[in-house]
Motif scaffolding. Structure first.
Motif, short mmCIF file in Angstrom:
data_model
loop_
_atom_site.label_atom_id
_atom_site.label_comp_id
_atom_site.label_asym_id
_atom_site.label_seq_id
_atom_site.Cartn_x
_atom_site.Cartn_y
_atom_site.Cartn_z
N ALA A 46 14.28 -6.80 12.99
CA ALA A 46 13.78 -7.67 11.93
C ALA A 46 13.92 -7.04 10.55
CB ALA A 46 12.32 -8.02 12.18
N SER A 47 14.38 -5.82 10.48
CA SER A 47 14.54 -5.16 9.17
C SER A 47 15.88 -5.57 8.54
CB SER A 47 14.50 -3.64 9.36
OG SER A 47 14.65 -2.96 8.15
N PRO A 48 15.95 -5.84 7.23
CA PRO A 48 14.91 -5.68 6.20
C PRO A 48 14.15 -6.97 5.89
CG PRO A 48 16.99 -6.04 5.12
CD PRO A 48 17.27 -6.13 6.61
N VAL A 49 14.38 -8.03 6.70
CA VAL A 49 13.75 -9.32 6.39
C VAL A 49 12.23 -9.21 6.43
CG1 VAL A 49 13.52 -11.73 7.12
CG2 VAL A 49 15.75 -10.59 7.25
N LEU A 50 11.72 -8.46 7.41
CA LEU A 50 10.27 -8.37 7.57
C LEU A 50 9.61 -7.72 6.36
CD1 LEU A 50 7.79 -8.75 9.34
CD2 LEU A 50 8.26 -6.52 10.39
N GLN A 51 10.13 -6.58 5.93
CA GLN A 51 9.49 -5.90 4.81
C GLN A 51 9.67 -6.65 3.49
OE1 GLN A 51 11.72 -4.48 6.94
NE2 GLN A 51 13.01 -2.97 5.88
N LEU A 52 10.79 -7.32 3.34
CA LEU A 52 10.97 -8.10 2.12
C LEU A 52 10.00 -9.28 2.08
CD1 LEU A 52 14.87 -8.20 1.78
CD2 LEU A 52 13.25 -6.77 0.52
N ALA A 53 9.81 -9.95 3.21
CA ALA A 53 8.86 -11.06 3.27
C ALA A 53 7.44 -10.56 3.02
CB ALA A 53 8.96 -11.76 4.62
N ALA A 54 7.09 -9.41 3.61
CA ALA A 54 5.75 -8.86 3.40
C ALA A 54 5.54 -8.48 1.94
CB ALA A 54 5.55 -7.64 4.31
N GLY A 55 6.55 -7.90 1.32
CA GLY A 55 6.42 -7.52 -0.09
C GLY A 55 6.22 -8.72 -0.99
N LEU A 56 7.01 -9.78 -0.78
CA LEU A 56 6.85 -10.98 -1.61
C LEU A 56 5.51 -11.65 -1.36
CD1 LEU A 56 10.27 -12.89 -1.74
CD2 LEU A 56 9.07 -11.72 -3.58
N ALA A 57 5.09 -11.71 -0.10
CA ALA A 57 3.82 -12.36 0.22
C ALA A 57 2.65 -11.61 -0.42
CB ALA A 57 3.63 -12.45 1.73
N CYS A 58 2.67 -10.30 -0.35
CA CYS A 58 1.59 -9.51 -0.93
C CYS A 58 1.58 -9.63 -2.45
CB CYS A 58 1.73 -8.06 -0.51
SG CYS A 58 0.33 -7.01 -0.99
N GLU A 59 2.76 -9.62 -3.06
CA GLU A 59 2.85 -9.79 -4.52
C GLU A 59 2.30 -11.14 -4.94
OE1 GLU A 59 4.55 -12.05 -7.61
OE2 GLU A 59 5.55 -12.05 -5.64
N THR A 60 2.64 -12.19 -4.20
CA THR A 60 2.16 -13.53 -4.53
C THR A 60 0.65 -13.64 -4.38
OG1 THR A 60 4.27 -14.46 -3.79
CG2 THR A 60 2.43 -15.98 -4.01
N ALA A 61 0.11 -13.04 -3.31
CA ALA A 61 -1.34 -13.08 -3.10
C ALA A 61 -2.07 -12.33 -4.21
CB ALA A 61 -1.68 -12.48 -1.74
N ALA A 62 -1.54 -11.18 -4.61
CA ALA A 62 -2.18 -10.42 -5.70
C ALA A 62 -2.11 -11.18 -7.01
CB ALA A 62 -1.50 -9.05 -5.83
N ALA A 63 -0.97 -11.83 -7.28
CA ALA A 63 -0.84 -12.62 -8.51
C ALA A 63 -1.78 -13.82 -8.48
CB ALA A 63 0.59 -13.09 -8.68
N ALA A 64 -1.96 -14.44 -7.30
CA ALA A 64 -2.89 -15.56 -7.20
C ALA A 64 -4.32 -15.11 -7.44
CB ALA A 64 -2.77 -16.21 -5.82
N ALA A 65 -4.67 -13.92 -6.97
CA ALA A 65 -6.01 -13.39 -7.23
C ALA A 65 -6.21 -13.16 -8.72
CB ALA A 65 -6.20 -12.08 -6.45
N MET A 66 -5.18 -12.66 -9.39
CA MET A 66 -5.27 -12.49 -10.84
C MET A 66 -5.44 -13.84 -11.52
SD MET A 66 -2.44 -10.98 -13.53
CE MET A 66 -1.54 -12.53 -13.59
N GLY A 67 -4.73 -14.86 -11.05
CA GLY A 67 -4.86 -16.20 -11.61
C GLY A 67 -6.25 -16.77 -11.41
N LEU A 68 -6.86 -16.51 -10.25
CA LEU A 68 -8.23 -16.99 -10.01
C LEU A 68 -9.21 -16.33 -10.98
CD1 LEU A 68 -8.36 -17.07 -6.11
CD2 LEU A 68 -8.36 -19.03 -7.66
N ALA A 69 -9.02 -15.05 -11.24
CA ALA A 69 -9.88 -14.38 -12.21
C ALA A 69 -9.69 -14.95 -13.61
CB ALA A 69 -9.59 -12.87 -12.21
N ALA A 70 -8.43 -15.21 -13.99
CA ALA A 70 -8.16 -15.83 -15.29
C ALA A 70 -8.73 -17.24 -15.35
CB ALA A 70 -6.66 -15.84 -15.56
#
Length: 520
Positions: free
Chosen positions: A288-312
């Motif tokens: 599953a490499s590198p698809v798995l780690q790329l998907a995990a990286g994008l998902a985590c980045e999006t979740a962190a950005a959404a958390a920042m948006g909720l705070a804003a």
């Protein structure tokens, strides 16, 4: 809708305004915008009499007016009680002190000496239209003349439960108006509705549609809003205002701090998830490499950005703002990029002095011009498009956006941020497979930093979208998933193109000792 539009629609074929109000209310209309008719026009129609000082002086010079006559300059003579009430309300809005008297069945409204703008600055509403609205459920919104833009509307709830709105005046709750053609595309309607949490949509009717056609337009607009998850209508009472959780200056400081460090922290979280998932993929699911780690990286980045948006979003709600301002969005784009440049690249002032001392080549000038144009387009696309004369064509294109009606809000994130960030993660993951390749020069386009900086538009776009209070959070998350999917497809094309180049370089003859050159 506009009262004047309804009156024009009802003229051909003939239709009573009272009947039209009932049908419009059944179609989903909640209020009618009434525009002032200047007193000058009422005077021309004979509904009021206005004696200016110039006319009075002429009549007095000719001996028409005796010194003891009731007639005085700067006076308005009104006979209709409804028109009189509107004149007095207009006087109150203007803050003018007047006196009244009665004579020969008229009420005389005497203005201060020298107030020559009575017929220009004051207005009244059509008495017939007002009378036709009596007994109907539609709220009245009073505004200035037709030639002026509709100002923010202050809604006021009366003690008996009746609701009225006043454009340009404060109220219990303020709505931001947006005028649209009732025949506008669904994409245009939805963007207008979701752009502000307190939006007043005013649909303009066309007499060419006729009565039945106009009512059908209104029904279709309401159906589109309901299908998108909105409940059109005015509230029965003024919504409660949330109490600020902290001082305004502290909330503003937190908001701007989120714009500075939020995108960088979200991107950093994505890179951390990429490395963690890479180790798990190598140990358990190497296929599953590198698809798995790329998907995990994008998902985590999006979740962190959404958390920042909720705070804003929480800061904006406490401050009473509908969403992030364009200045905040531009700041959250420029400031993290500057911080990224300072941290990712070594700044050698002596080397920069040598570079700047050299004459600028044509290729460097073109590259600098292209980079400047791209930066201006990202920061202020509307001004660039309007200056280029492409705004009408772009507006036409936006009308056919269909299910992607939100894309004009999030095109930076979808078309630039996500593809560039995904490709930067791919290059970083590839470098981890071949650490020795880091010492080889691969060019600017093979440097992950080149793609990481524009990739910051991805967390910026997610945060700005989540912070926009006009759009329900669930709908915003659906749009985020769609933007992530579209951007990932575009990023996948970049990865495929890079791998094809690497494959061609691998099978091509090359000198010994450059085994790692293929992956660089």
């Amino acid at each position: 809708m506009e009262a004047e539009d309804a009156a024009a629609v009802c003229q051909a074929p003939a239709c009573r305004l009272g009947d039209f109000w009932d049908r419009a209310a059944a179609a989903g209309v909640s209020a009618v915008v009434l525009r002032e008719c200047p007193l000058k026009e009422l005077a021309l129609r004979g509904e009021v009499l206005h004696v200016t000082r110039e006319e009075f002086d002429k009549w007095q010079a000719l001996g028409i007016v005796s010194p003891g006559a009731t007639l005085k300059p700067d006076t308005i003579w009104v006979k209709d009680p409804q028109v009189l009430a509107q004149v007095l309300e207009a006087v109150e809005r203007q803050g003018v002190s007047v006196s009244t008297a009665s004579s020969a069945g008229y009420v005389l409204v005497q203005f201060p000496d020298g107030y020559a703008a009575a017929s220009e600055s004051l207005g009244a509403y059509d008495a017939e239209t007002l009378a036709s609205l009596d007994g109907h459920s539609l709220a009245k919104i009073f505004s200035e003349s037709q030639g002026l833009a509709l100002k923010p509307v202050g809604l006021r709830w009366q003690a008996d439960g009746r609701l009225a709105g006043y454009a340009g005046l404060p109220g219990d709750w303020t709505l931001m108006p947006r005028l649209l053609d009732a025949s506008c595309a669904r994409a245009v309607l939805l963007r207008a509705a979701f752009s502000d949490p307190a939006r007043l949509l005013v649909l303009r009717l066309s007499p060419q549609d006729g009565v039945d056609g106009a009512i059908e337009r209104l029904r279709q607009a309401r159906a589109a809003l309901v299908a998108a998850g909105l409940t059109p209508g005015l509230p029965a009472r003024a919504p409660s205002r949330p109490r600020p959780a902290a001082p305004a200056w502290l909330l503003a400081a937190a908001l701007w701090s989120l714009g500075l460090v939020g995108p960088l922290l979200a991107a950093r979280a994505g890179l951390s998830a990429l490395k963690a998932a890479r180790a798990q993929a190598a140990a358990r699911w190497p296929v599953a490499s590198p698809v798995l780690q790329l998907a995990a990286g994008l998902a985590c980045e999006t979740a962190a950005a959404a958390a920042m948006g909720l705070a804003a979003r929480a800061c904006l709600e406490s401050l009473g703002f509908p969403g992030p301002s364009p200045a905040w969005v531009r700041f959250s784009v420029v400031a993290p990029v500057i911080v990224g440049l300072l941290t990712l690249y070594t700044i050698d002032l002596a080397q920069w002095a040598v570079v700047l001392a050299k004459p600028l080549s044509r290729g460097q000038a073109l590259a600098a011009a292209a980079l400047t144009a791209a930066g201006a387009l990202v920061l202020d696309p509307r001004s660039i498009v309007i200056s280029a004369g492409l705004w009408p064509a772009l507006r036409q294109l936006e009308s056919f956006a269909g299910p992607l009606w939100w894309l004009p809000w999030r095109w930076r994130e979808t078309l630039i941020g996500v593809p560039c960030l995904l490709y930067a993660m791919f290059l970083i993951d590839w470098r981890l497979d071949c650490p020795d390749c880091a010492s080889l020069s691969g060019g600017t386009l093979n440097d992950a930093r080149t793609w990481f900086l524009p990739g910051l538009l991805a967390p910026v776009g997610v945060a700005a979208a989540v912070a926009r209070r006009g759009t329900p959070l669930a709908l915003t998350l659906e749009q985020t998933a769609a933007a992530l999917a579209i951007g990932s497809v575009l990023g996948a094309f970049l990865i495929v193109a890079r791998m094809r180049r690497a494959h061609r370089a691998a099978v091509a003859p090359r000198p010994e000792g450059q085994a790692c050159d293929a992956v660089n």
